[in-house]
Design a protein around this motif. Structure first.
Motif, PDB file in Angstrom:
ATOM      1  N   HIS A 167      -2.893   8.912  -9.450  1.00  0.00           N
ATOM      2  CA  HIS A 167      -2.214   8.242  -8.346  1.00  0.00           C
ATOM      3  C   HIS A 167      -1.476   6.991  -8.840  1.00  0.00           C
ATOM      4  CE1 HIS A 167      -6.039  10.133  -6.828  1.00  0.00           C
ATOM      5  NE2 HIS A 167      -5.102  10.879  -6.246  1.00  0.00           N
ATOM      6  N   ILE A 168      -2.120   6.220  -9.713  1.00  0.00           N
ATOM      7  CA  ILE A 168      -1.465   5.030 -10.266  1.00  0.00           C
ATOM      8  C   ILE A 168      -0.343   5.452 -11.206  1.00  0.00           C
ATOM      9  CG2 ILE A 168      -1.827   2.957 -11.663  1.00  0.00           C
ATOM     10  CD1 ILE A 168      -4.627   2.771 -10.592  1.00  0.00           C
ATOM     11  N   CYS A 192      -5.957   6.772 -13.197  1.00  0.00           N
ATOM     12  CA  CYS A 192      -5.887   7.970 -12.361  1.00  0.00           C
ATOM     13  C   CYS A 192      -4.443   8.422 -12.172  1.00  0.00           C
ATOM     14  CB  CYS A 192      -6.544   7.704 -11.011  1.00  0.00           C
ATOM     15  SG  CYS A 192      -5.669   6.496 -10.001  1.00  0.00           S
ATOM     16  N   CYS A 252      -6.821   1.946  -6.798  1.00  0.00           N
ATOM     17  CA  CYS A 252      -6.776   3.194  -6.036  1.00  0.00           C
ATOM     18  C   CYS A 252      -8.119   3.449  -5.383  1.00  0.00           C
ATOM     19  CB  CYS A 252      -6.389   4.360  -6.951  1.00  0.00           C
ATOM     20  SG  CYS A 252      -6.263   5.948  -6.097  1.00  0.00           S
ATOM     21  N   ASP A 253      -8.096   4.138  -4.248  1.00  0.00           N
ATOM     22  CA  ASP A 253      -9.335   4.460  -3.544  1.00  0.00           C
ATOM     23  C   ASP A 253     -10.220   5.431  -4.313  1.00  0.00           C
ATOM     24  OD1 ASP A 253      -8.684   2.792  -1.511  1.00  0.00           O
ATOM     25  OD2 ASP A 253      -7.978   4.361  -0.132  1.00  0.00           O
ATOM     26  N   CYS A 254      -9.627   6.214  -5.222  1.00  0.00           N
ATOM     27  CA  CYS A 254     -10.453   7.166  -5.974  1.00  0.00           C
ATOM     28  C   CYS A 254     -11.378   6.469  -6.961  1.00  0.00           C
ATOM     29  CB  CYS A 254      -9.573   8.171  -6.705  1.00  0.00           C
ATOM     30  SG  CYS A 254      -8.611   7.468  -8.070  1.00  0.00           S
ATOM     31  N   GLU A 270       0.841  -1.199   0.000  1.00  0.00           N
ATOM     32  CA  GLU A 270       0.000   0.000   0.000  1.00  0.00           C
ATOM     33  C   GLU A 270       0.876   1.250   0.000  1.00  0.00           C
ATOM     34  OE1 GLU A 270      -2.651   0.073   3.252  1.00  0.00           O
ATOM     35  OE2 GLU A 270      -4.111  -1.297   2.338  1.00  0.00           O
ATOM     36  N   TYR A 272      -5.143   9.378  -0.420  1.00  0.00           N
ATOM     37  CA  TYR A 272      -5.581   8.236  -1.202  1.00  0.00           C
ATOM     38  C   TYR A 272      -4.605   7.079  -1.004  1.00  0.00           C
ATOM     39  CZ  TYR A 272      -8.733  11.422  -3.626  1.00  0.00           C
ATOM     40  OH  TYR A 272      -9.712  12.324  -3.915  1.00  0.00           O
ATOM     41  N   VAL A 296      -3.118   3.554  -2.633  1.00  0.00           N
ATOM     42  CA  VAL A 296      -2.953   2.773  -3.865  1.00  0.00           C
ATOM     43  C   VAL A 296      -2.325   1.437  -3.498  1.00  0.00           C
ATOM     44  CG1 VAL A 296      -1.957   2.699  -6.167  1.00  0.00           C
ATOM     45  CG2 VAL A 296      -2.648   4.893  -5.178  1.00  0.00           C
TER      46      VAL A 296
END
Length: 832
Positions: A630-631, A628, A616-618, A577, A603, A605
């Motif tokens: 984040h990834i 996204c 991802c949490d988004c 994580e 967030y 990932v």
């Protein structure tokens, strides 16, 4: 066209003209032509020379003068006598009307087909009609009180022409009066006469009028455009009202069997042209049209590719029959809105919606969408539960947010309350976070007793993004996709649009949408948007995604600059994580672009180091199909250069062949008759010739050739009328009526079944303003009613009769005193 061809054309025309003259009959020193005005050597009786037939023709570029009609002129048929007199009237500037005629009589005085004699008069013959008031209503041609007359061209003009049909079937003028009275016609006035203005409405003008009007151009603009082509209104005989009358007449002819039958007829012809076209309707107990649904062939094939998410909206408009216009909407590979079906519904209840949804699913081969968006209508919810039990139903979040002002505007701290609730809605990363922040906001502002908010929280799984973002919605959160389709239809349909016009305008709108999709496909294939970063992820999606979706990937790559990595945590076998701190992004109302706020959000990932798959949490990839930021940032940090195939969706790829792009929208165009198609085919060749001749300054050659062609066409037409075969005749096509099966196994009959138009909505009309005479007539009628009532009351009371007689007597005596001096015998008795 070279000189040799022109000479050859002249030879052909001369040869055909000689054959044509052989058809003429010669009798008593006269030459009577078949089908045109009589060519004369000497007229009957009076020795008047009849005009040459070619001199009376209105060929293109002809400036010949039409000789005045005279007694003794002979014409081959009634039609050409009528045509000759009309041309003379146009030349002199007065209209010619067909006033009267008698039919032929056969054995036993039976009326046969054909005229025996006929009378033509100037359009100003007869007396003008006078409006007269009769019992408070306006009547024409009745005796009474004369009021202001309407405009009339009638002025008792005696101009007339009378002709009879002789034993040989020829028409001879017997009486001619050419002296006008009470008006002065001049040649310049002919363009203001309606019957001559209509001659200016050529096939090209009608075609242009119908095409421009079909795509939403106002008739006033069409008239201005036509006038501009003719160098101003002075050279434009056609008026704006002429164009409006043509449109109204065409609509009336189209709606001859009824509005609903015309619509069904159009659908049946569409189904004949393409078996994929689907339509279905319901009738009520009395046979009136109740509900109708249709889906074109392109939409049905497109649904096979984009069947995951659909939005349904029934709040656009209603027509004269109070049938709301509803539509099914999806998203294509460019992120564009596509239409997947339309319906006109009679009632917005669960039973009607259930029929619409179930019929639409049947049309799509029984394949329901994964998710469907609607508004908060309870009837839709019940119908979807019965018709599409496997589909996820989602409410439009935009409609809910828009109700905040109406439902919560009475609270003193409304602005702060709305900001706290919207923050809880859009910034919650999970259902638990939403529940916690929502409850905190409700308790903080003391609105726990609000029933509307309580109902929203109870149904939060129907509209809150945190509860829905694990499902794929193709980027749709609201029914604004439907509203964009509705705004697109604004240029095609309106409240006065007829039922049959809905289907035609639907095809026009669909063609525009299909053309926009084809243009986007071509641009994605031809152009390549430059990258803004050196990220490997951006370069991968640049090659495979459509331009619109690659822009979304680019936007996520730019937002990586606002991310901050917080740390990592091992949670299992090769699963790690990673924590990212990100800015909160909101949409700016002025620029319509996302801007970052000072607030931040965390967030998580999770990545499998073995397969390099990450979540991802988004939930942006799960809900919108876009990787996204984040990834992307995590792959950049871990230096992962290979993007897993799971993140490259076929739905957004530009290198995939899609069947619906090869399907036409409209297969049937009622205006594309065989004559119109022939005309269009000739104009494609004719327009470049005219342009070339105009540029070379050699218009005389083209005009001369056209005159020869016009003569040849008239001769060939006359030969056909006489039953003589011509070369290169085209046989008539024969069509077969049949039952056309569609893709779902239903049979669509091409014959039109009689369907009654739905009842029109009742509208209250404003009261008409009464004229002075009508007001006085109403007052007199009211006074008579009062007197009649008084007489009835007096008849019941004997004393009332005496009082009434006394009152009447006093009134009569008073009137007599007023009128007494008018009698010379009573002048001396006034003092008495």
């Amino acid at each position: 066209m070279d000189v040799d061809n022109i000479v050859q054309l002249n030879e052909d025309v001369d040869m055909n003209h000689q054959d044509y003259l052989n058809l003429c009959s010669i009798d008593d020193g006269r030459v009577v032509a078949v089908g045109v005005q009589a060519v004369g050597v000497e007229a009957v009786g009076g020795g008047v020379e009849t005009p040459d037939p070619l001199s009376c023709s209105s060929a293109a570029g002809s400036n010949n003068v039409v000789e005045p009609p005279a007694v003794g002129m002979i014409f081959g048929t009634w039609e050409f006598a009528d045509e000759y007199l009309r041309k003379y009237g146009k030349q002199e500037g007065f209209g010619v009307v067909r006033a009267a005629g008698s039919h032929k009589k056969g054995e036993g005085n039976k009326v046969e087909k054909g005229w025996r004699n006929y009378t033509w008069k100037c359009e100003c013959y007869g007396k003008p009609d006078v409006k007269r008031a009769l019992k408070g209503r306006v009547a024409v041609g009745r005796k009474g009180i004369q009021v202001a007359t309407r405009k009339s061209k009638k002025c008792n003009c005696p101009v007339m022409m009378y002709a009879c049909c002789n034993e040989g079937g020829e028409w001879q003028l017997k009486k001619v009066i050419l002296d006008h009275v009470n008006h002065n016609p001049t040649p310049s006035k002919s363009k203001f006469i309606s019957m001559f203005r209509k001659e200016e409405v050529t096939c090209a003008v009608r075609r242009r009028l119908f095409n421009d009007h079909a795509v939403g151009v106002r008739i006033s603009q069409i008239h201005s455009s036509l006038a501009r082509d003719r160098n101003g209104l002075d050279n434009m005989a056609i008026t704006e009202w002429d164009l409006r009358n043509i449109i109204a007449k065409e609509r009336k002819l189209k709606l001859g069997p009824g509005d609903a039958n015309a619509m069904m007829n159009y659908f049946n012809k569409m189904a004949e042209d393409n078996q994929k076209f689907f339509h279905s309707h319901r009738l009520d107990e009395e046979g009136y049209l109740k509900d109708v649904l249709w889906v074109d062939a392109r939409s049905r094939v497109a649904y096979e590719e984009f069947c995951d998410v659909v939005a349904f909206d029934a709040t656009y408009l209603t027509n004269d029959y109070e049938l709301p216009f509803a539509n099914f909407v999806g998203v294509n590979h460019h992120g564009q809105t596509i239409l997947l079906g339309c319906a006109l519904v009679s009632h917005e209840d669960a039973e009607t919606y259930e029929w619409v949804f179930s019929t639409w699913v049947l049309c799509m081969g029984g394949r329901a969408p994964i998710g469907i968006l609607t508004d908060q209508d309870a009837a839709m919810r019940k119908a979807l539960h019965n018709a599409m039990p496997q589909s996820v139903h989602r409410w439009c979040i935009w409609h809910i947010i828009m109700k905040f002002g109406k439902k919560l505007g009475s609270y003193a701290n409304y602005k702060d309350l709305k900001e706290a609730l919207t923050q809880s809605i859009y910034e919650s990363t999970s259902p638990d976070v939403f529940d916690r922040t929502w409850v905190v906001a409700i308790e903080k502002y003391g609105v726990g007793d609000d029933e509307w908010l309580e109902g929203l929280f109870r149904e939060r799984h129907m509209w809150v993004p945190a509860y829905m973002k694990h499902l794929f919605w193709a980027g749709m959160k609201t029914t604004q996709r439907s509203e964009s389709i509705n705004s697109f239809f604004d240029g095609y349909v309106h409240k006065t649009t007829k039922l049959c016009e809905f289907a035609e305008q639907y095809c026009n709108a669909m063609e525009a949408r299909a053309n926009a999709e084809k243009e986007a496909d071509a641009n994605s294939a031809r152009y390549l948007r430059l990258t803004v970063t050196t990220f490997k992820t951006e370069h991968v999606f640049q090659k495979v995604y459509t331009d619109a979706k690659f822009k979304e990937i680019q936007n996520e790559c730019l937002k990586v600059l606002y991310l901050q990595w917080s740390g990592k945590k091992d949670i299992g076998d090769d699963v790690v994580e990673h924590l990212f701190e990100d800015k909160v992004w909101v949409m700016c109302k002025e620029t319509r672009k996302e801007v970052p706020l000072e607030r931040t959000c965390e967030y998580v990932v999770r990545i499998d180091m073995e397969s390099t798959e990450a979540t991802c949490d988004c939930k942006m990839f799960e809900s919108a199909g876009i990787m996204c930021r984040h990834i992307i940032s995590l792959y950049l940090k871990l230096k992962i250069k290979e993007i897993p195939e799971e993140y490259i969706l076929r739905r957004w790829r530009k290198d995939v062949f899609r069947k619906h792009t090869m399907v036409k929208v409209a297969y049937h165009d009622p205006s594309k008759t065989k004559e119109v198609q022939n005309y269009d085919r000739m104009m494609v060749v004719f327009d470049p010739i005219c342009l070339k001749a105009a540029n070379y300054g050699d218009t005389h050659t083209v005009l001369e050739t056209l005159q020869l062609l016009n003569i040849r066409l008239d001769e060939r037409h006359a030969m056909k009328l006489c039953g003589i075969s011509t070369k290169n005749c085209t046989p008539k096509s024969v069509g077969n009526r049949q039952l056309v099966p569609n893709s779902v196994g239903l049979l669509v009959q091409t014959d039109v079944v009689s369907v009654k138009d739905p009842p029109r909505k009742k509208t209250k009309r404003a009261a008409r303003l009464l004229s002075c005479i009508e007001k006085n007539a109403k007052k007199d009628e009211a006074t008579k009613k009062k007197e009649a009532t008084k007489k009835k009351e007096a008849s019941k009371n004997p004393r009332g009769k005496g009082v009434k007689r006394k009152e009447v007597g006093e009134e009569e005596a008073h009137l007599q005193l007023e009128l007494w001096p008018s009698n010379p015998r009573n002048e001396g008795k006034v003092s008495e």
